[in-house]
Design an enzyme around this catalytic site. Structure first.
Site, PDB file in Angstrom:
ATOM      1  N   ASP A 176      46.742  28.472  44.700  1.00 26.96           N
ATOM      2  CA  ASP A 176      48.046  28.127  44.112  1.00 26.96           C
ATOM      3  C   ASP A 176      48.718  27.015  44.929  1.00 26.96           C
ATOM      4  O   ASP A 176      49.183  25.998  44.371  1.00 26.96           O
ATOM      5  CB  ASP A 176      48.910  29.399  44.093  1.00 26.96           C
ATOM      6  CG  ASP A 176      50.139  29.295  43.212  1.00 26.96           C
ATOM      7  OD1 ASP A 176      50.286  28.286  42.492  1.00 26.96           O
ATOM      8  OD2 ASP A 176      50.944  30.248  43.242  1.00 26.96           O
TER       9      ASP A 176
ATOM     10  N   SER B 267      42.165  36.675  42.077  1.00 27.69           N
ATOM     11  CA  SER B 267      42.526  37.932  42.762  1.00 27.69           C
ATOM     12  C   SER B 267      41.725  38.258  44.010  1.00 27.69           C
ATOM     13  O   SER B 267      42.053  39.229  44.701  1.00 27.69           O
ATOM     14  CB  SER B 267      42.445  39.147  41.817  1.00 27.69           C
ATOM     15  OG  SER B 267      43.572  39.233  40.968  1.00 27.69           O
TER      16      SER B 267
ATOM     17  N   ASN C 164      51.205  33.649  41.038  1.00 29.10           N
ATOM     18  CA  ASN C 164      51.922  34.927  41.096  1.00 29.10           C
ATOM     19  C   ASN C 164      52.948  34.938  39.961  1.00 29.10           C
ATOM     20  O   ASN C 164      53.115  33.938  39.264  1.00 29.10           O
ATOM     21  CB  ASN C 164      52.569  35.133  42.462  1.00 29.10           C
ATOM     22  CG  ASN C 164      53.546  34.032  42.799  1.00 29.10           C
ATOM     23  OD1 ASN C 164      54.530  33.825  42.090  1.00 29.10           O
ATOM     24  ND2 ASN C 164      53.264  33.301  43.863  1.00 29.10           N
TER      25      ASN C 164
HETATM   26  N1  AR6 Z   1      39.677  25.778  45.213  1.00 28.26           N
HETATM   27  C1  AR6 Z   1      38.998  26.861  44.779  1.00 28.26           C
HETATM   28  N2  AR6 Z   1      39.198  28.098  45.259  1.00 28.26           N
HETATM   29  C2  AR6 Z   1      40.126  28.241  46.232  1.00 28.26           C
HETATM   30  C3  AR6 Z   1      40.887  27.173  46.743  1.00 28.26           C
HETATM   31  C4  AR6 Z   1      40.631  25.880  46.196  1.00 28.26           C
HETATM   32  N3  AR6 Z   1      41.288  24.787  46.598  1.00 28.26           N
HETATM   33  N4  AR6 Z   1      41.722  27.661  47.704  1.00 28.26           N
HETATM   34  C5  AR6 Z   1      41.479  28.978  47.800  1.00 28.26           C
HETATM   35  N5  AR6 Z   1      40.520  29.338  46.919  1.00 28.26           N
HETATM   36  P1  AR6 Z   1      43.881  33.267  46.344  1.00 28.26           P
HETATM   37  P2  AR6 Z   1      44.653  35.564  44.649  1.00 28.26           P
HETATM   38  C6  AR6 Z   1      39.907  30.652  46.676  1.00 28.26           C
HETATM   39  O1  AR6 Z   1      44.394  33.947  47.543  1.00 28.26           O
HETATM   40  O2  AR6 Z   1      43.793  36.466  45.445  1.00 28.26           O
HETATM   41  C7  AR6 Z   1      48.936  32.909  46.150  1.00 28.26           C
HETATM   42  O3  AR6 Z   1      49.882  32.915  47.180  1.00 28.26           O
HETATM   43  C8  AR6 Z   1      40.045  31.723  47.708  1.00 28.26           C
HETATM   44  O4  AR6 Z   1      39.166  31.499  48.807  1.00 28.26           O
HETATM   45  O5  AR6 Z   1      44.196  31.820  46.155  1.00 28.26           O
HETATM   46  O6  AR6 Z   1      44.615  35.656  43.150  1.00 28.26           O
HETATM   47  C9  AR6 Z   1      49.564  33.120  44.786  1.00 28.26           C
HETATM   48  O7  AR6 Z   1      50.845  32.510  44.710  1.00 28.26           O
HETATM   49  C10 AR6 Z   1      39.651  32.951  46.892  1.00 28.26           C
HETATM   50  O8  AR6 Z   1      38.238  33.016  46.798  1.00 28.26           O
HETATM   51  O9  AR6 Z   1      44.406  33.998  44.970  1.00 28.26           O
HETATM   52  C11 AR6 Z   1      49.643  34.616  44.712  1.00 28.26           C
HETATM   53  O10 AR6 Z   1      50.776  35.097  45.400  1.00 28.26           O
HETATM   54  C12 AR6 Z   1      40.213  32.628  45.506  1.00 28.26           C
HETATM   55  O11 AR6 Z   1      40.488  31.215  45.521  1.00 28.26           O
HETATM   56  C13 AR6 Z   1      48.384  35.079  45.405  1.00 28.26           C
HETATM   57  O12 AR6 Z   1      48.083  34.027  46.324  1.00 28.26           O
HETATM   58  C14 AR6 Z   1      41.498  33.365  45.167  1.00 28.26           C
HETATM   59  O13 AR6 Z   1      42.305  33.479  46.328  1.00 28.26           O
HETATM   60  C15 AR6 Z   1      47.226  35.245  44.455  1.00 28.26           C
HETATM   61  O14 AR6 Z   1      46.135  35.815  45.151  1.00 28.26           O
END
Ligand code: AR6
Length: 168
Positions: A33, A116, A23
């Site tokens: 993250d 995202s 973020n």
């Molecule tokens: N390895 C690979 N992919 C993952 C992992 C992992 N260990 N963990 C989750 N994913 P998101 P965004 C996937 O929510 O939508 C955070 O709080 C997940 O299942 O991580 O860009 C940041 O600080 C999904 O398919 O990222 C921001 O505030 C993908 O990664 C916000 O979330 C992205 O999900 C960003 O949201």
């Protein structure tokens, strides 16, 4: 360039650089993250405090600290607001800018999460074509891009997108 999709956890990827879906604060969060910060260790947060955040669509480089990857590229995807507020361009910019940071670091293999499509709510069916197309058309020295998908739906979507692109 080789482009592939795998199912897995990006924090254990043995590539030169992994991309974090961060973020604008760059000070950690949930999702990928949180997983990257937990695996890289507290030095990552200390380092990120000095970066002054990151705008949506941009990307910043840090060391990988305790990760197997040498580098982490932190990018901030757009929040989904229905698709008419520049989301595709901003998402494309995340992939482009991340590859630019990889080039600056000399990283030749890069693992991306599905930026995202988690907490930020971007539909994966619409995000995957942007991700794949942008990586395909960006001029870069990166030789391997791996989309590391955390769940079956995401993996299937990227896999099918890559297959349909190879046919055209
Ligand atoms: N390895 C690979 N992919 C993952 C992992 C992992 N260990 N963990 C989750 N994913 P998101 P965004 C996937 O929510 O939508 C955070 O709080 C997940 O299942 O991580 O860009 C940041 O600080 C999904 O398919 O990222 C921001 O505030 C993908 O990664 C916000 O979330 C992205 O999900 C960003 O949201």
């Amino acid at each position: 360039m080789a482009i592939e999709a795998v199912r897995g956890d990006i924090t254990v990827e043995r590539v030169d650089a992994v991309v974090n879906a961060a973020n604008t604060s760059l000070l950690g969060g949930a999702g990928v993250d949180g997983a990257i910060h937990a695996a890289a260790g507290p030095e990552l947060l200390e380092y990120c405090r000095g970066l002054g955040g990151c705008a949506v669509g941009e990307a910043k480089l840090t060391p990988g600290f305790e990760l197997p990857a040498r580098w982490i590229i932190h990018t901030v995807g757009p929040k989904w607001r229905g698709g008419q507020e520049g989301e595709p361009d901003l998402l494309a910019s995340c992939y482009r800018e991340s590859l630019a940071r990889a080039d600056e670091a000399g990283a030749e293999s890069v693992a991306f999460p599905s930026i995202s499509t988690g907490i930020y709510g971007y539909p994966v069916a619409q995000a995957a074509p942007v991700a794949v197309r942008t990586v395909q058309i960006t001029s870069t020295n990166v030789r391997l891009v791996r989309f590391v998908c955390f769940d079956d739906k995401t993996f299937d979507t990227y896999r099918l997108e890559l297959q349909s692109n190879q046919r055209t």
